[in-house]
Design a protein around this motif. Structure first.
Motif, PDB file in Angstrom:
ATOM      1  N   MET A 103      72.544 168.006 169.894  1.00 35.23           N
ATOM      2  CA  MET A 103      71.123 167.963 170.149  1.00 35.23           C
ATOM      3  C   MET A 103      70.445 167.209 169.017  1.00 35.23           C
ATOM      4  SD  MET A 103      67.686 169.335 169.991  1.00 35.23           S
ATOM      5  CE  MET A 103      67.753 170.283 168.530  1.00 35.23           C
ATOM      6  N   HIS A 104      69.493 166.352 169.369  1.00 33.03           N
ATOM      7  CA  HIS A 104      68.701 165.654 168.371  1.00 33.03           C
ATOM      8  C   HIS A 104      67.295 165.437 168.905  1.00 33.03           C
ATOM      9  CE1 HIS A 104      69.682 162.081 170.797  1.00 33.03           C
ATOM     10  NE2 HIS A 104      68.629 161.529 170.234  1.00 33.03           N
ATOM     11  N   VAL A 105      66.403 165.099 168.003  1.00 36.58           N
ATOM     12  CA  VAL A 105      65.032 164.755 168.359  1.00 36.58           C
ATOM     13  C   VAL A 105      64.841 163.289 168.011  1.00 36.58           C
ATOM     14  CG1 VAL A 105      62.592 165.168 167.812  1.00 36.58           C
ATOM     15  CG2 VAL A 105      64.182 167.097 167.926  1.00 36.58           C
ATOM     16  N   GLU A 106      64.217 162.559 168.902  1.00 43.33           N
ATOM     17  CA  GLU A 106      63.956 161.143 168.652  1.00 43.33           C
ATOM     18  C   GLU A 106      62.459 160.896 168.733  1.00 43.33           C
ATOM     19  OE1 GLU A 106      65.486 156.785 170.244  1.00 43.33           O
ATOM     20  OE2 GLU A 106      66.477 158.613 170.898  1.00 43.33           O
ATOM     21  N   LEU A 107      61.905 160.369 167.651  1.00 44.37           N
ATOM     22  CA  LEU A 107      60.494 160.016 167.616  1.00 44.37           C
ATOM     23  C   LEU A 107      60.372 158.568 168.064  1.00 44.37           C
ATOM     24  CD1 LEU A 107      59.585 161.568 164.156  1.00 44.37           C
ATOM     25  CD2 LEU A 107      59.243 162.576 166.407  1.00 44.37           C
ATOM     26  N   VAL A 108      59.772 158.369 169.216  1.00 41.89           N
ATOM     27  CA  VAL A 108      59.670 157.040 169.800  1.00 41.89           C
ATOM     28  C   VAL A 108      58.478 156.311 169.180  1.00 41.89           C
ATOM     29  CG1 VAL A 108      59.362 155.765 171.955  1.00 41.89           C
ATOM     30  CG2 VAL A 108      60.696 157.896 171.938  1.00 41.89           C
ATOM     31  N   HIS A 109      58.735 155.090 168.745  1.00 39.86           N
ATOM     32  CA  HIS A 109      57.685 154.278 168.136  1.00 39.86           C
ATOM     33  C   HIS A 109      57.952 152.826 168.462  1.00 39.86           C
ATOM     34  CE1 HIS A 109      55.171 152.416 165.010  1.00 39.86           C
ATOM     35  NE2 HIS A 109      54.494 153.538 165.066  1.00 39.86           N
ATOM     36  N   GLU A 110      56.902 152.057 168.645  1.00 35.57           N
ATOM     37  CA  GLU A 110      57.047 150.646 169.032  1.00 35.57           C
ATOM     38  C   GLU A 110      57.817 149.813 168.014  1.00 35.57           C
ATOM     39  OE1 GLU A 110      52.705 148.971 167.584  1.00 35.57           O
ATOM     40  OE2 GLU A 110      52.840 150.044 169.493  1.00 35.57           O
ATOM     41  N   SER A 111      57.788 150.208 166.742  1.00 35.58           N
ATOM     42  CA  SER A 111      58.498 149.422 165.733  1.00 35.58           C
ATOM     43  C   SER A 111      59.916 149.946 165.470  1.00 35.58           C
ATOM     44  CB  SER A 111      57.714 149.394 164.419  1.00 35.58           C
ATOM     45  OG  SER A 111      57.619 150.693 163.887  1.00 35.58           O
TER      46      SER A 111
END
Length: 125
Positions: free
Chosen positions: A1-9
């Motif tokens: 399990m992981h968390v991914e912070l989505v960002h345009e860069s």
């Protein structure tokens, strides 16, 4: 399990084995917020400066089973004219009350900011 912070860069993956751990992320955003706030304070005080680097270190409370952060040490290296250095040092005290990240952390976490000065010449107003 992981968390991914989505960002345009580019995305940040929060997974100890692959990216940054949540503790590392908290420490990093604390240092970044300290630097952003300090830059704003210096600009408001009309102190010309150039931010050279931000170094951060932290301590974990090994006595508690969850190993929470017990201290965060932020060291800023700046270029500031000698005449303004004392004021720049005094302005460190304004960071904590103006940094929303610091205000969001458990008050038991000791956070200290230090500054040293470089001899580089280019300054930003």
């Amino acid at each position: 399990m992981h968390v991914e912070l989505v960002h345009e860069s580019g995305n940040w993956i929060l997974l100890r084995e692959l990216g940054f751990s949540p503790i590392q992320t908290v420490v990093a955003v604390t240092a970044a917020c300290n630097a952003y706030v300090y830059e704003g304070i210096l600009k408001k005080q009309k102190i010309p400066f150039k931010l050279i680097s931000v170094d951060v270190d932290y301590e974990i409370n090994e006595k508690l089973g969850t190993h929470p952060i017990s201290a965060i040490h932020v060291h800023l290296v700046l270029n500031v004219d000698e005449a303004d250095q004392e004021k720049a040092i005094k302005d460190l005290r304004l960071i904590a009350k103006n940094c929303p990240v610091v205000q969001s952390l458990n008050p038991s976490i000791e956070i200290d900011e230090t500054v040293s000065f470089s001899d580089e010449v280019a300054l930003t107003k």
